[in-house]
Design an enzyme around this catalytic site. Structure first.
Site, short mmCIF file in Angstrom:
data_model
loop_
_atom_site.label_atom_id
_atom_site.label_comp_id
_atom_site.label_asym_id
_atom_site.label_seq_id
_atom_site.Cartn_x
_atom_site.Cartn_y
_atom_site.Cartn_z
N GLU A 53 37.37 38.66 47.18
CA GLU A 53 38.69 39.17 47.59
C GLU A 53 38.62 40.39 48.52
OE1 GLU A 53 40.72 39.86 43.88
OE2 GLU A 53 41.43 37.78 43.80
N TRP A 77 42.37 31.13 38.32
CA TRP A 77 41.36 30.05 38.41
C TRP A 77 40.27 30.24 37.37
CZ3 TRP A 77 36.49 30.31 41.77
CH2 TRP A 77 36.08 31.62 41.96
N ASP A 78 40.23 31.40 36.76
CA ASP A 78 39.26 31.69 35.70
C ASP A 78 39.22 30.56 34.68
OD1 ASP A 78 40.19 34.03 37.01
OD2 ASP A 78 39.48 35.31 35.40
N LYS A 116 32.73 41.15 46.81
CA LYS A 116 33.13 41.51 45.45
C LYS A 116 32.40 40.65 44.41
CE LYS A 116 37.28 41.90 42.59
NZ LYS A 116 38.72 41.67 42.50
N GLN A 117 32.30 39.35 44.71
CA GLN A 117 31.77 38.42 43.70
C GLN A 117 31.16 37.21 44.38
OE1 GLN A 117 36.12 38.16 42.93
NE2 GLN A 117 35.57 36.26 41.89
C1 BGC Z 1 38.81 38.38 40.73
C2 BGC Z 1 39.43 37.00 40.67
C3 BGC Z 1 39.83 36.71 39.25
C4 BGC Z 1 40.73 37.79 38.70
C5 BGC Z 1 41.06 37.59 37.25
C6 BGC Z 1 39.79 39.39 40.16
O1 BGC Z 1 39.19 40.64 40.12
O2 BGC Z 1 38.49 38.72 42.05
O3 BGC Z 1 38.52 36.05 41.13
O4 BGC Z 1 40.48 35.48 39.19
O5 BGC Z 1 40.12 39.03 38.83
O6 BGC Z 1 39.90 37.60 36.47
#
Ligand code: BGC
Length: 661
Positions: free
Chosen positions: A443, A302-303, A555-556
């Site tokens: 995540e 999704w980035d 995490k984010q």
């Molecule tokens: C993140 C995801 C991201 C992926 C690739 C993961 O660490 O949690 O949101 O899409 O890395 O960048």
């Protein structure tokens, strides 16, 4: 525009320099390594969207054979940046035109020899890359340059080539191979301005008779060719000219000027540079680690849709179209995935390799037991379908491209909505639809119920998708009818009813939106406390037994990211309350996180927070930042989503603020 320069040599920086000084042209990426390096130093010529899997290992993008191997010898002594005869060493990256250079001065038999090499991946030619080696000495001297196409390449899950052959014909050396899984034939062909001699296994030698003060030049013009493609034989100078012209065009379309802040200007230029070297040259997409290697299997997350697409929409709309088309083209795979799990509509791959979901059921390896850890990203991170639909809708908002909407765009959006509808559960007691057992952007908390980001995203894309359908129905009734005929009967009215009754978590008395049902009940500790509980630096924080799993530490950005996509849905007070609440719990364990906070900080008038987070996002690859390991899995490389996030912060964040004033 400032040049990125680095003086001196530090062996510990070889891998991060490879990322920091990456060059590329959207199809090929060449890491910022030196000519004398090999596989051990992570030299890679990465190809976008060409995948191969070796039995028992993860499928990933292929690295082509390296045309730019070269070691200069004085007798038996190599002139190597790691050697003891180095007087000075500098590498640089011209971000105005994507040229990597090195200059190393050696002391050789009482002479000072300067080795310069420049390299660029041709921005104007999908499969081209060039290098020029220049040697000068303050005394007459004879050196020998070992050159060749190196077939010993860095792979994470290789080797990907079988039937490897090397050959020489006149000034040209070629190495070819066939990929293990899909049988793609890929060749690296390199022409030299002087014919190499003593050919053996892809390598040859060129004698350099240096005359005091007079430069000795060796040009190399290489191409990575698939199937029956032919070597163009273009000269170095002609390739350089077309390359420079293309970079001029790219910057003209994309440069953003910041007054009175050199640091921010450079950080933003550098971020845009990293996006420009990824601009796709066809209907393929951008991997999470760009073209810096095979990390994350070279897959598309999704980035691209949420963090990178905005830059392309505003600067290079033809590339934005390629990115959107990539998702439209992979709709059949997304339908298959939905069906596999027992749902309707389209469930996009969490880690897309041409639509195939490369995400493994065990995507992390435990550092203590070395056992694979069951992760549910592939099965449960359903917001990916909403992200894809959001991207298609944004593309439409910016371009008004009815043709693309009728040619797959509308179908994609409605199928993504339909997937969520069939995934949802009707809670009879509460009289609402709910999305249960999902993973939001954070995540570390897997398999949660009613993740606010996910629910809002699906509601919004559904409502907007229906509006799009209605608009197209008015403008092009016959064509729209044709599209709707391909979808389940009565899809529009079913989606309307569903979207009206889909549960949207509301702010509590303090204005906080709970990230998912029960989040507030998790252990209330901050990031530092959780970090102090780690028993190993590379330990995975999430999953079933992670240090963050039972806590509020995320995490984010999750709820905060939602605000950036739909700022108009939430008041400034609500955004501020949530920013203040969630920030102390956010690890920023993903490079996607800083920019999310930066953007929200801009809207709530927190200039200091916004500026810091902007730099954290924009400078991530300059600083060699970001996590390198998830358990025992290597996740290093460049972070183009953070680059895209820096761009968004500048334009939608700081730009938005200016507009308000
Ligand atoms: C993140 C995801 C991201 C992926 C690739 C993961 O660490 O949690 O949101 O899409 O890395 O960048």
């Amino acid at each position: 525009m400032k040049t990125l320069r680095q003086s001196g040599f530090n062996a510990a920086d070889i891998v991060s320099d490879g990322n920091k000084f990456l060059t590329g042209n959207g199809w090929l990426g060449y890491r910022g390594t030196l000519d004398e390096y090999g596989a051990k130093e992570c030299v890679a010529l990465n190809i976008a969207g060409v995948y191969d899997g070796v039995k028992g290992k993860w499928r990933e993008t292929v690295n082509a054979f390296n045309p730019f191997f070269a070691v200069v010898y004085s007798g038996k002594t190599p002139l190597d940046a790691r050697g003891e005869n180095v007087c000075s060493h500098e590498i640089s990256l011209e971000i105005s035109n994507g040229t990597f250079s090195r200059k190393t001065v050696f002391s050789v038999d009482g002479a000072k020899v300067t080795l310069c090499a420049e390299r660029f991946v041709n921005a104007a030619r999908k499969n081209g890359l060039c290098s020029r080696i220049t040697l000068t000495s303050d005394k007459d001297l004879t050196l020998v340059i070992k050159v060749g196409v190196d077939t010993d390449i860095w792979d994470l899950n290789g080797p990907h080539f079988k039937e490897v052959h090397t050959s020489q014909c006149g000034n040209v050396i070629e190495a070819s191979g066939v990929t293990q899984e899909l049988g793609y034939s890929i060749r690296t062909v390199c022409g030299y301005s002087l014919p190499p001699e003593n050919f053996c296994n892809g390598f040859g030698t060129v004698e350099a008779n240096l005359k005091k003060g007079k430069p000795f030049v060796l040009d190399r013009v290489a191409e990575v060719l698939c199937g029956g493609e032919n070597y163009s034989g273009i000269s170095y100078d002609a390739a350089r000219a077309e390359h420079l012209k293309e970079w001029k065009r790219l910057w003209k379309l994309s440069r953003i000027e910041i007054s009175d802040d050199e640091r921010a200007q450079f950080a933003l230029d550098y971020s845009i540079y990293h996006l420009l070297i990824l601009a796709p040259k066809g209907e393929y997409s951008i991997a999470a680690r760009g073209l810096s290697g095979q990390t994350y299997k070279g897959a598309v997350f999704w980035d691209t849709e949420i963090f990178m697409l905005p830059f392309f929409l505003h600067s290079l709309p033809e590339c934005a179209k390629n990115l959107v088309r990539y998702r439209i083209n992979t709709l059949p795979e997304a339908r298959k995935k939905a069906k596999y799990y027992g749902y309707g509509g389209a469930f996009y791959a969490w880690e897309s390799q041409d639509g195939f979901d490369a995400c493994s059921d065990f995507n992390v390896q435990d550092v203590f037991t070395h056992r694979p850890v069951r992760t549910y990203f592939k099965d449960k991170q359903i917001h990916i379908s909403a992200d894809v639909a959001y991207a298609v809708l944004s593309y439409y908002e910016h371009t008004g491209d009815d043709g693309l909407m009728l040619g797959g765009g509308l179908e994609t959006v409605l199928e993504c909505a339909e997937f969520a509808r069939t995934y949802s559960y009707y809670n009879h007691i509460k009289g609402r639809y709910e999305l249960l057992d999902v993973i939001g952007p954070d995540e570390y908390h897997e398999r949660v119920n009613n993740n606010a980001f996910t629910n809002y995203m699906f509601r919004e894309i559904t409502v907007r998708g229906i509006k799009l359908a209605e608009k197209l129905q008015k403008k092009y009734p016959t064509e729209t009818e044709e599209v709707l005929k391909k979808l389940p009967d009565g899809i529009i009215s079913k989606l309307k009813e569903w979207a009206n009754k889909l549960y949207l978590p509301q702010p509590d008395g303090m204005g906080i939106i709970e990230q998912f049902d029960g989040y507030f009940k998790a252990e209330d500790v901050n990031v530092e406390e959780v970090r102090s509980r780690l028993k190993h630096p590379n330990e995975y924080w999430g999953g079933s037994g992670g240090v963050a799993t039972a806590t509020r530490v995320i995490k984010q950005a999750d709820v905060i990211m939602l605000f950036n996509l739909f700022p108009e849905l939430f008041s400034k007070e609500i955004q501020k309350a949530n920013y203040d609440f969630y920030l102390p719990y956010t690890e920023h364990g993903s490079s996607l996180s800083h920019c999310a906070y930066a953007l929200t900080a801009c809207r709530i008038g927190n200039a200091e927070g916004a500026y810091k987070a902007f730099l954290d996002s924009a400078e991530i690859d300059l600083r060699g930042g970001g996590k390198q390991w998830a358990g025992e899995i290597y996740i290093g490389g460049t972070h183009p989503a953070a680059s895209g996030g820096a761009w968004m912060t500048a334009v939608y964040g700081f730009g938005y603020k200016r507009k308000e004033n």
